[in-house]
Design a protein around this motif. Structure first.
Motif, PDB file in Angstrom:
ATOM      1  N   GLY A  39      38.256  31.659  46.964  1.00  0.00           N
ATOM      2  CA  GLY A  39      38.989  30.806  47.885  1.00  0.00           C
ATOM      3  C   GLY A  39      38.045  29.810  48.513  1.00  0.00           C
ATOM      4  O   GLY A  39      36.832  29.992  48.483  1.00  0.00           O
ATOM      5  N   SER A  40      38.628  28.737  49.056  1.00  0.00           N
ATOM      6  CA  SER A  40      37.774  27.778  49.751  1.00  0.00           C
ATOM      7  C   SER A  40      38.523  27.227  50.952  1.00  0.00           C
ATOM      8  O   SER A  40      39.752  27.271  51.016  1.00  0.00           O
ATOM      9  CB  SER A  40      37.348  26.644  48.820  1.00  0.00           C
ATOM     10  N   VAL A  41      37.769  26.729  51.895  1.00  0.00           N
ATOM     11  CA  VAL A  41      38.361  26.244  53.140  1.00  0.00           C
ATOM     12  C   VAL A  41      37.410  25.240  53.769  1.00  0.00           C
ATOM     13  O   VAL A  41      36.195  25.353  53.630  1.00  0.00           O
ATOM     14  CB  VAL A  41      38.655  27.434  54.101  1.00  0.00           C
ATOM     15  N   LEU A  42      37.983  24.263  54.451  1.00  0.00           N
ATOM     16  CA  LEU A  42      37.167  23.236  55.093  1.00  0.00           C
ATOM     17  C   LEU A  42      36.704  23.723  56.461  1.00  0.00           C
ATOM     18  O   LEU A  42      37.506  24.165  57.280  1.00  0.00           O
ATOM     19  CB  LEU A  42      37.986  21.945  55.237  1.00  0.00           C
ATOM     20  N   LEU A  43      35.412  23.643  56.668  1.00  0.00           N
ATOM     21  CA  LEU A  43      34.819  24.064  57.942  1.00  0.00           C
ATOM     22  C   LEU A  43      35.012  22.938  58.968  1.00  0.00           C
ATOM     23  O   LEU A  43      34.406  21.881  58.861  1.00  0.00           O
ATOM     24  CB  LEU A  43      33.325  24.360  57.745  1.00  0.00           C
TER      25      LEU A  43
ATOM     26  N   GLY B  25      41.079  32.692  56.422  1.00  0.00           N
ATOM     27  CA  GLY B  25      41.881  32.647  57.652  1.00  0.00           C
ATOM     28  C   GLY B  25      41.019  32.469  58.884  1.00  0.00           C
ATOM     29  O   GLY B  25      41.361  31.687  59.785  1.00  0.00           O
ATOM     30  N   LEU B  26      39.904  33.160  58.933  1.00  0.00           N
ATOM     31  CA  LEU B  26      39.003  33.049  60.090  1.00  0.00           C
ATOM     32  C   LEU B  26      38.495  31.612  60.254  1.00  0.00           C
ATOM     33  O   LEU B  26      38.478  31.073  61.356  1.00  0.00           O
ATOM     34  CB  LEU B  26      37.814  34.010  59.926  1.00  0.00           C
ATOM     35  N   VAL B  27      38.091  31.006  59.136  1.00  0.00           N
ATOM     36  CA  VAL B  27      37.577  29.634  59.201  1.00  0.00           C
ATOM     37  C   VAL B  27      38.719  28.679  59.566  1.00  0.00           C
ATOM     38  O   VAL B  27      38.548  27.768  60.376  1.00  0.00           O
ATOM     39  CB  VAL B  27      36.920  29.229  57.864  1.00  0.00           C
TER      40      VAL B  27
ATOM     41  N   LEU C 166      33.706  25.391  52.514  1.00  0.00           N
ATOM     42  CA  LEU C 166      33.118  26.711  52.308  1.00  0.00           C
ATOM     43  C   LEU C 166      33.841  27.425  51.174  1.00  0.00           C
ATOM     44  O   LEU C 166      35.073  27.432  51.125  1.00  0.00           O
ATOM     45  CB  LEU C 166      33.220  27.556  53.579  1.00  0.00           C
ATOM     46  N   HIS C 167      33.090  28.013  50.281  1.00  0.00           N
ATOM     47  CA  HIS C 167      33.677  28.742  49.151  1.00  0.00           C
ATOM     48  C   HIS C 167      33.362  30.229  49.275  1.00  0.00           C
ATOM     49  O   HIS C 167      32.248  30.593  49.619  1.00  0.00           O
ATOM     50  CB  HIS C 167      33.118  28.201  47.828  1.00  0.00           C
ATOM     51  N   PHE C 168      34.365  31.025  49.008  1.00  0.00           N
ATOM     52  CA  PHE C 168      34.156  32.465  49.003  1.00  0.00           C
ATOM     53  C   PHE C 168      34.511  33.003  47.622  1.00  0.00           C
ATOM     54  O   PHE C 168      35.484  32.556  47.007  1.00  0.00           O
ATOM     55  CB  PHE C 168      35.063  33.159  50.032  1.00  0.00           C
ATOM     56  N   ARG C 169      33.728  33.944  47.167  1.00  0.00           N
ATOM     57  CA  ARG C 169      34.126  34.683  45.970  1.00  0.00           C
ATOM     58  C   ARG C 169      33.822  36.156  46.231  1.00  0.00           C
ATOM     59  O   ARG C 169      32.795  36.507  46.811  1.00  0.00           O
ATOM     60  CB  ARG C 169      33.414  34.166  44.717  1.00  0.00           C
ATOM     61  N   ALA C 170      34.751  36.986  45.842  1.00  0.00           N
ATOM     62  CA  ALA C 170      34.612  38.416  46.121  1.00  0.00           C
ATOM     63  C   ALA C 170      34.919  39.207  44.870  1.00  0.00           C
ATOM     64  O   ALA C 170      35.684  38.776  44.006  1.00  0.00           O
ATOM     65  CB  ALA C 170      35.549  38.832  47.249  1.00  0.00           C
ATOM     66  N   GLU C 171      34.297  40.375  44.786  1.00  0.00           N
ATOM     67  CA  GLU C 171      34.506  41.257  43.652  1.00  0.00           C
ATOM     68  C   GLU C 171      34.596  42.684  44.176  1.00  0.00           C
ATOM     69  O   GLU C 171      33.677  43.166  44.841  1.00  0.00           O
ATOM     70  CB  GLU C 171      33.330  41.119  42.674  1.00  0.00           C
ATOM     71  N   GLY C 172      35.727  43.328  43.915  1.00  0.00           N
ATOM     72  CA  GLY C 172      35.913  44.694  44.388  1.00  0.00           C
ATOM     73  C   GLY C 172      37.379  44.985  44.619  1.00  0.00           C
ATOM     74  O   GLY C 172      38.234  44.123  44.404  1.00  0.00           O
ATOM     75  N   ASP C 173      37.657  46.191  45.069  1.00  0.00           N
ATOM     76  CA  ASP C 173      39.049  46.613  45.206  1.00  0.00           C
ATOM     77  C   ASP C 173      39.809  45.821  46.259  1.00  0.00           C
ATOM     78  O   ASP C 173      41.023  45.652  46.160  1.00  0.00           O
ATOM     79  CB  ASP C 173      39.112  48.108  45.540  1.00  0.00           C
ATOM     80  N   ASP C 174      39.084  45.364  47.306  1.00  0.00           N
ATOM     81  CA  ASP C 174      39.781  44.613  48.355  1.00  0.00           C
ATOM     82  C   ASP C 174      39.391  43.130  48.325  1.00  0.00           C
ATOM     83  O   ASP C 174      39.393  42.457  49.356  1.00  0.00           O
ATOM     84  CB  ASP C 174      39.531  45.235  49.738  1.00  0.00           C
ATOM     85  N   ALA C 175      39.051  42.634  47.130  1.00  0.00           N
ATOM     86  CA  ALA C 175      38.552  41.260  47.001  1.00  0.00           C
ATOM     87  C   ALA C 175      39.547  40.219  47.524  1.00  0.00           C
ATOM     88  O   ALA C 175      39.176  39.310  48.273  1.00  0.00           O
ATOM     89  CB  ALA C 175      38.204  40.965  45.543  1.00  0.00           C
ATOM     90  N   ALA C 176      40.823  40.366  47.150  1.00  0.00           N
ATOM     91  CA  ALA C 176      41.819  39.369  47.558  1.00  0.00           C
ATOM     92  C   ALA C 176      42.009  39.370  49.072  1.00  0.00           C
ATOM     93  O   ALA C 176      42.074  38.309  49.708  1.00  0.00           O
ATOM     94  CB  ALA C 176      43.148  39.633  46.850  1.00  0.00           C
ATOM     95  N   ASP C 177      42.081  40.554  49.657  1.00  0.00           N
ATOM     96  CA  ASP C 177      42.217  40.652  51.113  1.00  0.00           C
ATOM     97  C   ASP C 177      41.009  40.053  51.819  1.00  0.00           C
ATOM     98  O   ASP C 177      41.138  39.391  52.852  1.00  0.00           O
ATOM     99  CB  ASP C 177      42.349  42.125  51.541  1.00  0.00           C
TER     100      ASP C 177
END
Lengths: 95, 135
Positions: A8-12, A85-87, A67-78
């Motif tokens: 996901g990505s979001v503008l800071l 959402g925080l940003v 800002l770009h986020f990438r996650a890997e794991g069981d709760d990656a999407a969350d």
């Protein structure tokens, strides 16, 4: 269990960028997830560990950075949804 | 002063020669990290001047005590030697669960507090505080 991948990505928009207090909030939130989570200042990286307060603060991302986020794991999407959402909420820094 | 699950996290002790510096550093940890980390500070000598004292450090360790351990952040020379002395004077069952961090006091305390708030181990908390280097 299946491993998930999410991005996901979001503008800071925070006025002073990813300074100390937003960095602490972002890192704390990232640490609340099991997944491995990386933060990138561009879609191609370089990627840093979003759970490392020292690395996140050292990134010194200025206002209007995507800002770009990438996650890997069981709760990656969350994890990605929560961090984006925080940003988006400007780090709940309204008060 | 501490949150409901505070003892699930490593505690932080701030030892400065100046009570103002110690209190201010603790305020930064509280405001930036939150109240889920056991936190205590001490600074100044018994006469109200600058300095540190072993009994005050022992008392601060006691207030910030967590079964997960306690990380100490110090400013200058005497704060470090007095903290080492205080660690040596701890009861046997607390020995080895209190570590001194080799990090700048303010920045190190915020880094250590952030790491501790995630439930990290004492060794991880110290590593994060010491990972910080001036840019």
């Amino acid at each position: 269990m299946m491993n998930g991948h999410s991005r996901g990505s979001v503008l800071l928009r925070h006025e002073v960028g990813l300074h100390a207090r937003p960095s602490v909030k972002l890192t704390k939130l990232a640490k609340s997830f099991q997944s491995r989570i990386d933060l990138g200042l561009s879609a191609e990286g370089p990627w840093i560990d979003a759970k490392s307060i020292v690395k996140v603060m050292a990134a010194k991302a200025p206002k209007d950075t995507e800002l770009h986020f990438r996650a890997e794991g069981d709760d990656a999407a969350d994890a990605v949804a929560a961090l984006v959402g925080l940003v988006e909420r400007d780090f709940d820094d309204g008060d | 002063m501490t949150g409901p699950d505070a003892n699930a996290n490593v505690g932080i002790v701030i030892v400065s020669h100046s009570p103002d510096v110690a209190r201010g550093t603790a305020d930064m940890v509280r405001q930036m990290v939150g109240d889920e980390v056991p936190l205590a500070w001490c600074g100044g000598n018994p006469d109200g001047g600058l300095g540190t004292s072993v009994p005050a450090i022992l008392d601060a360790i006691d207030r910030a005590w967590s079964e997960r351990g306690v990380a100490i952040l110090v400013d200058l020379g005497g704060a470090e030697t007095n903290s080492e002395m205080a660690i040596e004077m701890l009861p046997e069952e607390r020995q080895g669960r209190v570590l001194l961090c080799n990090a700048p006091i303010v920045e190190g305390a915020v880094m250590a507090g952030t790491e501790a708030s995630a439930g990290s181990t004492l060794e991880e908390v110290r590593r994060t505080a010491e990972e910080l280097r001036p840019a």
